[in-house]
Design a protein around this motif. Structure first.
Motif, short mmCIF file in Angstrom:
data_model
loop_
_atom_site.label_atom_id
_atom_site.label_comp_id
_atom_site.label_asym_id
_atom_site.label_seq_id
_atom_site.Cartn_x
_atom_site.Cartn_y
_atom_site.Cartn_z
N SER A 102 0.80 -1.23 0.00
CA SER A 102 0.00 0.00 0.00
C SER A 102 0.84 1.27 0.00
CB SER A 102 -0.93 0.01 1.21
OG SER A 102 -0.17 -0.06 2.42
N TRP A 103 2.03 1.22 0.59
CA TRP A 103 2.87 2.43 0.67
C TRP A 103 3.56 2.72 -0.67
CZ3 TRP A 103 7.83 1.55 -0.76
CH2 TRP A 103 8.30 0.23 -0.65
N SER A 104 3.61 1.73 -1.56
CA SER A 104 4.41 1.84 -2.79
C SER A 104 3.60 2.46 -3.93
CB SER A 104 4.91 0.45 -3.22
OG SER A 104 5.64 0.53 -4.42
N ASP A 105 4.18 3.45 -4.57
CA ASP A 105 3.59 4.08 -5.75
C ASP A 105 4.74 4.45 -6.69
OD1 ASP A 105 1.77 5.17 -7.48
OD2 ASP A 105 1.62 7.09 -6.43
N ILE A 106 5.31 3.42 -7.30
CA ILE A 106 6.55 3.60 -8.07
C ILE A 106 6.34 4.62 -9.19
CG2 ILE A 106 6.02 1.63 -9.57
CD1 ILE A 106 9.09 1.13 -9.69
N PRO A 107 7.24 5.59 -9.34
CA PRO A 107 7.14 6.57 -10.44
C PRO A 107 7.39 5.88 -11.79
CG PRO A 107 8.58 7.38 -8.69
CD PRO A 107 8.35 5.92 -8.42
N ILE A 108 6.64 6.28 -12.78
CA ILE A 108 6.77 5.72 -14.13
C ILE A 108 6.99 6.86 -15.12
CG2 ILE A 108 5.63 4.40 -15.96
CD1 ILE A 108 3.99 3.02 -13.76
N LEU A 109 8.06 6.75 -15.90
CA LEU A 109 8.31 7.70 -16.97
C LEU A 109 7.97 7.03 -18.29
CD1 LEU A 109 11.75 9.25 -15.89
CD2 LEU A 109 9.44 9.93 -15.24
N LEU A 110 7.03 7.63 -19.03
CA LEU A 110 6.57 7.06 -20.29
C LEU A 110 7.00 7.98 -21.44
CD1 LEU A 110 4.95 4.91 -21.81
CD2 LEU A 110 2.90 6.32 -21.43
N LEU A 111 7.76 7.43 -22.36
CA LEU A 111 8.25 8.19 -23.51
C LEU A 111 7.30 8.00 -24.70
CD1 LEU A 111 12.08 7.40 -23.30
CD2 LEU A 111 10.71 9.03 -21.99
N CYS A 112 6.71 9.11 -25.12
CA CYS A 112 5.72 9.07 -26.22
C CYS A 112 6.12 10.05 -27.31
CB CYS A 112 4.33 9.42 -25.71
SG CYS A 112 3.68 8.27 -24.47
N ALA A 113 5.93 9.64 -28.57
CA ALA A 113 6.30 10.50 -29.70
C ALA A 113 5.47 11.77 -29.73
CB ALA A 113 6.14 9.73 -31.01
N SER A 114 4.22 11.69 -29.33
CA SER A 114 3.36 12.89 -29.35
C SER A 114 3.13 13.47 -27.97
CB SER A 114 2.02 12.54 -30.01
OG SER A 114 1.42 11.43 -29.38
N GLY A 115 3.98 13.09 -27.03
CA GLY A 115 3.91 13.67 -25.70
C GLY A 115 2.60 13.40 -25.00
N ALA A 116 2.06 14.43 -24.32
CA ALA A 116 0.84 14.27 -23.52
C ALA A 116 -0.38 14.00 -24.38
CB ALA A 116 0.62 15.51 -22.66
N ASP A 117 -0.28 14.24 -25.70
CA ASP A 117 -1.42 14.00 -26.58
C ASP A 117 -1.55 12.54 -26.99
OD1 ASP A 117 -2.12 16.69 -26.53
OD2 ASP A 117 -0.79 17.16 -28.21
N SER A 118 -0.59 11.72 -26.59
CA SER A 118 -0.59 10.32 -26.98
C SER A 118 -1.75 9.58 -26.32
CB SER A 118 0.73 9.66 -26.57
OG SER A 118 0.64 8.26 -26.63
N SER A 119 -2.49 8.82 -27.10
CA SER A 119 -3.59 8.02 -26.55
C SER A 119 -3.06 6.95 -25.60
CB SER A 119 -4.39 7.37 -27.68
OG SER A 119 -3.56 6.52 -28.46
N THR A 120 -1.87 6.41 -25.92
CA THR A 120 -1.25 5.44 -25.01
C THR A 120 -0.91 6.09 -23.68
OG1 THR A 120 -0.29 4.29 -26.91
CG2 THR A 120 0.66 3.81 -24.74
N GLY A 121 -0.44 7.34 -23.74
CA GLY A 121 -0.10 8.06 -22.52
C GLY A 121 -1.32 8.31 -21.65
N VAL A 122 -2.41 8.71 -22.28
CA VAL A 122 -3.64 8.95 -21.52
C VAL A 122 -4.11 7.66 -20.85
CG1 VAL A 122 -6.08 9.57 -21.73
CG2 VAL A 122 -4.34 10.87 -22.99
N GLN A 123 -4.06 6.56 -21.58
CA GLN A 123 -4.46 5.28 -21.01
C GLN A 123 -3.55 4.89 -19.84
OE1 GLN A 123 -3.78 1.80 -23.43
NE2 GLN A 123 -5.57 0.72 -22.58
N ALA A 124 -2.24 5.14 -20.01
CA ALA A 124 -1.30 4.79 -18.95
C ALA A 124 -1.57 5.61 -17.68
CB ALA A 124 0.14 5.03 -19.43
N ILE A 125 -1.85 6.89 -17.85
CA ILE A 125 -2.16 7.74 -16.70
C ILE A 125 -3.39 7.22 -15.97
CG2 ILE A 125 -2.93 10.04 -16.00
CD1 ILE A 125 -1.11 11.18 -18.17
N ASN A 126 -4.40 6.83 -16.72
CA ASN A 126 -5.65 6.36 -16.13
C ASN A 126 -5.49 5.03 -15.40
OD1 ASN A 126 -7.08 8.61 -17.03
ND2 ASN A 126 -7.67 7.62 -18.97
N LEU A 127 -4.64 4.15 -15.94
CA LEU A 127 -4.54 2.81 -15.39
C LEU A 127 -3.34 2.58 -14.47
CD1 LEU A 127 -5.52 0.68 -18.53
CD2 LEU A 127 -6.95 1.32 -16.58
#
Length: 333
Positions: free
Chosen positions: A79-104
């Motif tokens: 429960s204490w763990s919330d590992i930081p994740i850096l996601l590299l996307c070609a279109s930055g924050a507009d990436s659909s993959t990025g949005v999905q990753a943030i949500n999940l």
């Protein structure tokens, strides 16, 4: 703060594509960042079980391996763990993959590709500092748990009843001795202990004084009678003190109940003997005096008292009967 072991600061890298030169382990090593290159999401899940400081992903890695196995691996984290994740996307924050990753995935930072090595290293170091704070929280939680376990061990091995309440007086803990004595279960103690445990003659005054202590934040002390599992009441000295934080706010109340029943019996017996001696010293009507002494004996010294006089050589005359329950007096005649 001391540095954590290197295992807790590993950078997990999942980047099937070789186009991101910034992810080259040599660059990370040169920046003083220990890295583990993973070949697929399954290996990432294994490494997460071994501890890591930050996870670096490319969108291709998620597209190839699917995001659900990673979601499941993160859900298995403590429960204490919330590992930081850096996601590299070609279109930055507009990436659909990025949005999905943030949500999940939750704790995700999106970096637009191509990313400069200095930018990536800076983001990684910031993420590792955040991860260190998580491990510091874990250490504090473990220390608190150990402290609570030591407290419970001590509380369960002393003869007194120990209890703790929230700032508003609601019970949060009572030691085993209380439950063994009272015969109550935890839920009864939390919800109904004044009604089920306190002597009816003590209850209202005790609750009034306790409410005043809660309002004023002052120490509480009182002698009360508490019901044993078999219905017998014993005398206890109850003390409670507020535990305050650095700003003076009450965090909780710590209470102790000490059995003083034998002491109270000795006090009542001494008082009875003194009063009886005084009554006998003033005797004018011996029958009235003996009835008066019987009244002194109940209830402080005994539950009931009878005085019999020898009327003749073979006949006893019952002069007086006193009982804590007046309805039972006729039964003794």
């Amino acid at each position: 703060m001391n540095d954590l072991p290197a295992d807790h600061e590993h950078v997990l890298v999942l980047a099937p594509s070789s186009s991101d030169e910034a992810l080259n382990s040599a660059i990370l090593d040169e920046a003083g960042l220990s890295s583990v290159i993973c070949t697929d999401v399954a290996e990432v899940a294994v490494q997460l079980e071994l501890d890591a400081g930050v996870l670096v992903l490319t969108e291709e890695a998620l597209l190839e391996g699917g995001i659900q196995p990673l979601v499941e691996a993160l859900q298995r984290q403590p429960s204490w763990s919330d590992i930081p994740i850096l996601l590299l996307c070609a279109s930055g924050a507009d990436s659909s993959t990025g949005v999905q990753a943030i949500n999940l995935l939750g704790n995700v930072m999106i970096l637009e590709r191509p990313v400069r090595a200095t930018t990536l290293v800076s983001a990684l170091r910031s993420s590792i500092r955040a991860r260190r704070r998580q491990y510091d929280l874990r250490s504090r939680m473990e220390a608190l748990t150990q402290s609570e376990e030591r407290f419970r061990f001590l509380a369960d091995n002393i003869p007194s009843f120990v209890w703790v309440t929230a700032p508003d007086g609601s019970l949060t803990y009572a030691n085993n001795q209380w439950f063994e004595y009272s015969g109550l279960v935890h839920d009864q103690t939390v919800r109904q202990w004044p009604l089920l445990a306190l002597h009816p003659e003590d209850r209202d005054f005790c609750l009034e004084r306790w409410a005043r202590a809660l309002r004023e934040g002052r120490e509480f002390e009182m002698e009360v009678r508490c019901r044993r599992y078999d219905g017998f009441y014993r005398w206890f000295l109850v003390r409670a003190s507020p535990l305050k934080d650095g700003r003076g706010g009450i965090v909780s109340w710590f209470g102790v109940m000490t059995d003083i029943h034998e002491q109270k019996r000795a006090e009542h017996a001494a008082r009875f003997l003194a009063d009886a001696s005084a009554a006998l010293g003033e005797i004018t009507d011996y029958e009235g005096t003996l009835r008066r002494i019987a009244g002194m004996a109940v209830p402080d010294f005994a539950d009931w008292c009878a005085v019999d006089m020898l009327k003749d050589e073979r006949t006893l005359h019952r002069l007086a009967v006193m009982h804590v329950d007046p309805a039972r007096v006729p039964l003794a005649h």
